[in-house]
Every structure is written in C-alpha cells, then in structure tokens.
Scaffold this active site. Sequence first.
Site, PDB file in Angstrom:
ATOM      1  N   LYS A  37       0.974  -1.076  -0.037  1.00 47.16           N
ATOM      2  CA  LYS A  37      -0.053  -0.009  -0.184  1.00 47.16           C
ATOM      3  C   LYS A  37       0.801   0.992   0.066  1.00 47.16           C
ATOM      4  CE  LYS A  37      -1.465   1.606   4.157  1.00 47.16           C
ATOM      5  NZ  LYS A  37      -1.362   3.251   4.361  1.00 47.16           N
ATOM      6  N   ARG A  97      -4.854  10.538   3.701  1.00 47.70           N
ATOM      7  CA  ARG A  97      -3.766  11.428   4.006  1.00 47.70           C
ATOM      8  C   ARG A  97      -2.878  11.263   2.800  1.00 47.70           C
ATOM      9  NH1 ARG A  97       0.523  12.956   6.516  1.00 47.70           N
ATOM     10  NH2 ARG A  97       0.474  14.806   7.750  1.00 47.70           N
ATOM     11  N   ASP A 123      -4.396  12.796  12.125  1.00 43.43           N
ATOM     12  CA  ASP A 123      -5.211  11.658  11.896  1.00 43.43           C
ATOM     13  C   ASP A 123      -5.198  10.696  13.556  1.00 43.43           C
ATOM     14  OD1 ASP A 123      -2.966  10.269  11.908  1.00 43.43           O
ATOM     15  OD2 ASP A 123      -2.903   9.671   9.736  1.00 43.43           O
TER      16      ASP A 123
HETATM   17  N1  EPU Z   1       6.927  14.627   9.804  1.00 45.56           N
HETATM   18  C1  EPU Z   1       7.197  16.017  10.251  1.00 45.56           C
HETATM   19  N2  EPU Z   1       6.988  16.579   9.227  1.00 45.56           N
HETATM   20  C2  EPU Z   1       7.202  16.174   7.807  1.00 45.56           C
HETATM   21  C3  EPU Z   1       7.030  14.970   7.798  1.00 45.56           C
HETATM   22  C4  EPU Z   1       6.915  14.215   8.655  1.00 45.56           C
HETATM   23  O1  EPU Z   1       7.105  16.113  11.319  1.00 45.56           O
HETATM   24  O2  EPU Z   1       7.086  17.232   7.001  1.00 45.56           O
HETATM   25  C5  EPU Z   1       6.790  13.707  11.100  1.00 45.56           C
HETATM   26  C6  EPU Z   1       5.635  12.849  11.200  1.00 45.56           C
HETATM   27  O3  EPU Z   1       4.833  13.503  11.834  1.00 45.56           O
HETATM   28  C7  EPU Z   1       6.175  11.666  11.779  1.00 45.56           C
HETATM   29  C8  EPU Z   1       7.538  11.203  11.416  1.00 45.56           C
HETATM   30  O4  EPU Z   1       7.940  12.447  10.790  1.00 45.56           O
HETATM   31  O5  EPU Z   1       6.150  11.791  13.324  1.00 45.56           O
HETATM   32  C9  EPU Z   1       7.553  10.348  10.283  1.00 45.56           C
HETATM   33  O6  EPU Z   1       6.525  10.421   9.299  1.00 45.56           O
HETATM   34  P1  EPU Z   1       6.985   9.954   7.665  1.00 45.56           P
HETATM   35  O7  EPU Z   1       6.706  11.326   6.767  1.00 45.56           O
HETATM   36  O8  EPU Z   1       8.140   9.023   7.770  1.00 45.56           O
HETATM   37  O9  EPU Z   1       5.607   9.031   7.494  1.00 45.56           O
HETATM   38  P2  EPU Z   1       4.555   9.405   6.331  1.00 45.56           P
HETATM   39  O10 EPU Z   1       5.282   9.267   5.201  1.00 45.56           O
HETATM   40  O11 EPU Z   1       3.669  10.276   6.874  1.00 45.56           O
HETATM   41  C10 EPU Z   1       4.431   6.718   5.887  1.00 45.56           C
HETATM   42  C11 EPU Z   1       3.457   5.717   5.832  1.00 45.56           C
HETATM   43  C12 EPU Z   1       3.158   5.367   7.359  1.00 45.56           C
HETATM   44  C13 EPU Z   1       4.170   4.712   7.860  1.00 45.56           C
HETATM   45  C14 EPU Z   1       5.357   5.975   8.057  1.00 45.56           C
HETATM   46  C15 EPU Z   1       6.526   5.440   8.573  1.00 45.56           C
HETATM   47  C16 EPU Z   1       2.341   5.998   3.746  1.00 45.56           C
HETATM   48  C17 EPU Z   1       0.916   6.501   2.931  1.00 45.56           C
HETATM   49  N3  EPU Z   1       2.207   5.871   4.909  1.00 45.56           N
HETATM   50  O12 EPU Z   1       4.023   7.833   6.447  1.00 45.56           O
HETATM   51  O13 EPU Z   1       2.169   4.326   7.239  1.00 45.56           O
HETATM   52  O14 EPU Z   1       3.924   4.464   9.248  1.00 45.56           O
HETATM   53  O15 EPU Z   1       5.728   6.148   6.472  1.00 45.56           O
HETATM   54  O16 EPU Z   1       7.249   4.184   8.039  1.00 45.56           O
HETATM   55  O17 EPU Z   1       3.392   5.601   3.116  1.00 45.56           O
HETATM   56  C18 EPU Z   1       0.428   2.856   7.505  1.00 45.56           C
HETATM   57  O18 EPU Z   1       0.431   2.393   6.820  1.00 45.56           O
HETATM   58  O19 EPU Z   1      -0.283   2.386   8.551  1.00 45.56           O
HETATM   59  C19 EPU Z   1       1.190   3.955   7.865  1.00 45.56           C
HETATM   60  C20 EPU Z   1       0.783   4.859   8.965  1.00 45.56           C
END
Ligand code: EPU
Length: 421
Positions: free
Chosen positions: A22, A94, A118
């Site tokens: 996903k 998201r 979320d």
């Molecule tokens: N963060 C910031 N600022 C930013 C970007 C991220 O503060 O500009 C923080 C977030 O708030 C969080 C941390 O950095 O605390 C990690 O965020 P990251 O950007 O790595 O995660 P994401 O891209 O939002 C993806 C997956 C998540 C998974 C995380 C970590 C997708 C759609 N989602 O989220 O998947 O947990 O990477 O591996 O790719 C899930 O599948 O259940 C899920 C939540």
Amino acid sequence: MEALRVRGGAPLVGEVRLSGAKNSVLKLMAAALLAEGATTIRNVPDILDVEIMAELLRRLGCTVDHDAAGGVVRIDVPAQPSHRADYDLVRRMRASICVLGPLVARMGAADVAVPGGDNIGSRGLDMHVDGLRRMGAEVTSEHGCLLAQAPDGLVGARVWLDFPSVGATETVLMGAVLARGETVIDNAAREPEIVDICTMLVSMGARIEGIGTSTIVVHGVDTLSPTDHETVPDRIVAGTWAVAAAITGGDVTVRGAHGEHLSIALEKLVVAGATVETLPDGFRVAMSEQPRAVDIVTLPYPGFPTDLQPQFIALNAVAAGAALVTENLFEARFVFVQELARLGADVRTDGHHALVRGRERLSGAPVEATDIRAGAGLVLAGLVADGCTTVYGVGHIDRGYAGFVPALRSLGADVERIDVP
Ligand code: EPU
C-alpha cells in the site's frame, strides 16, 4: 456498518500470498503524473486507498483503469493535467499529499488540500514544504490548501531532512527528477518503498544515485516517459502474517515476500521463540510454545517498523514475561492500547513507552480499530482471546489488508464479517 467477529483459539496453519505494498503503490500512482502517456503498475493490492488515489488522478484529468482482480492499474496522463487536489478526497486518504511533488515538478504549480491530523498523530508537512522551497518553489498555505508555485520550474538544491521522513523524501525526490541541475537529499528515508519508487523513476528516465542510502543524488532531466512497473511486496502485511503465526502457535508460509525487508521483525520473533525459515520466495514462521516477551523500539528503516508495533504489542500481551515497547514515530499510536486492555491485556503507557506484562489468556470483547495497524493488532489479539471479539472500525483494516478475512479463514481462523446496526 460492518465489523469483524473473531472467535479465538485456532492456530493459523497454511500459506498466504502477498500483493504489493500500500505504502508504495499510492506513490507509484502519483509518480505516473510525471510523464505524459500511459503508465502501467502491477502487483497492485485490492484495497480502498488504491480506489481513492485512482479517483484523485481522474479528477486531475487522467484516465485510470483499475483491474482490481488482476492487480493492475493503468494511468493515462494528459499533456496538461489539472493541479488541484480537493479536500473531499484528501481527507479520506492522507497519502493524497504525494501528488504535491509531481504536480509542481511537471506543471509548475500545485494546489493540494492539507490533510488534517489523524488517529496516529499530528503528522506535519514542514519538511515537504521546506524541500520544495529549497528547490525554488514559492509555497503558501491558504484556505486549508498548500499552494506551491514554480512557474519557471524547480531548481536542484541541497535538501537536508531533519528526520528521514518517508513522505518528505518522496516529495523532494519527485520534484527533483524534473528540476534543473542536481539535488542532494541528505538524511533521506531508506525504506524499501523509497527504493521501489526510485526504481520506477529510473525506468521512466530519471537519473538517481544512492538509491537505498541516506544520501540520494538526483540529476534532473527535461522529460520522463511512461513505464510499466511491478510494486514491491507489502512487508507490513508480511510481518502481520508472521505475528499471526507466532501469536496463535501456528505455522504460516508467506509467499511472494522479501524476508530481508523484515529482518529485525523476524529476528524479534526468533527471540520470542518462533522458528523462522527463509524460502526462495518468502518465509515460514512457526511457533510451538507460549511466546517470550520481546522489547521493541520503532525507528525509520532499517529499524523496527512502527507499522508492526501494535501487532507486536498484541504478541507481548500473551507472552511470558514483560516487554518495553518504545514508539518513536507516531505519538498517538498507543491509543490502541486502551482497546487491547478491553481484552484483558496488561499494558501501561507513559509518553512514548509502553510496558506490556504478558498474560496467559485474553478474554474476547467488543473493541474499536482506530487505524489500520491497530485494527490488525486487535484481530490478532482476538485470535488468541477466549470467546468472541468484535472488531469495529473494519474500514481501517480494509484500507491496508486486501482480502484479509478470506486469507485468515483459509489459515483456519474463525473470523467473519458481520453487519452491525
Ligand atoms: N513529519 C514531520 N514533518 C514532515 C514529515 C513528517 O514532522 O514534513 C513527522 C511525522 O509527523 C511523523 C514522522 O515525521 O512523526 C514520520 O513521518 P513520515 O513522513 O516518515 O511518515 P509518512 O510518510 O507520513 C509513511 C507511511 C506510514 C508509515 C510511515 C513510517 C504512507 C502512506 N504512510 O507515512 O504508514 O507508518 O511512513 O514508516 O506511506 C500505515 O501504513 O499504517 C502508515 C501509517
């Protein structure tokens, strides 16, 4: 409304086959926007989020054919896609934010509604915005939307991420492939899903070095071409099946998995007492005793994935001994613990730590899934609880686990989807 009714007790035994991740496929679909013409993506999981992303791309002017049964999405991108992603779709998923980078790179402008927080936390976008600004975009936030403008195109830059964010790495990467000159992304995320999107971009004609490392170097090109790409297998679904085998004292073979993407999680299962066998096209996990408690610390890849944290808390809840689980990515992910407590689990949280004291048995009860992985964790707990567990909020589970109930049933689980008033 639907719920899952789980009757605990049966060890899961048999084989499952994985489909694509996903957390990769949604970004691959967004990356298709970078080239005019028809891109084909294969090994696509049959989950709701793929449909939402398909709808978003259609609104942007693409023609999208989704063969859900065959696992294929074909995206035909026009010469001039629209650059506006509205809140009604972004609020449902998201990950819609991942169209931001490709739109500003290709169209010189993007207007994308900002997803709110979320159930797993506030999830900022500051690093996405900062990266695009460093590449010369003007980014403002108005009326709940992020407006990014770079009418003369993005320009290569050095982007140092405060944290190896998956989403921010993807936004900067998809901006950089069509930027003028060289972009260096320092402290980049190294997840297999990042490698997957880099591989697809290279097949479209992008020039990327350092794939899979913390320093990604992108040499921008003028145009990219459509491609045909197969999505990387879903390591989190694979890990969920591995825990399902271990928690139920079962024996499950996961086909189509890359065990090396799950090294730490599988190693933790060995410490918990499981036998883990690597196979040419996957792995097998078997457990013949009560699991032993295992400490977990979530970290960006190659660390232990936050998306397997609830499943391992469920495992620890029925393990011998006590475990300390530390969550470093999403502050609110422990909300699920309160639901697990309804099944009799002994878990105390303090900030980003959870102390789990194992119990010999859990006791079935109605519970509410608050996000995808919490849902998976609660179903796993239900599989070892006495009596009947009803998991509400099944829509969350459907977002991440294609064909979850049939697969569970094929392994011998007593699970059914029921209508609830
Ligand atoms: N963060 C910031 N600022 C930013 C970007 C991220 O503060 O500009 C923080 C977030 O708030 C969080 C941390 O950095 O605390 C990690 O965020 P990251 O950007 O790595 O995660 P994401 O891209 O939002 C993806 C997956 C998540 C998974 C995380 C970590 C997708 C759609 N989602 O989220 O998947 O947990 O990477 O591996 O790719 C899930 O599948 O259940 C899920 C939540």
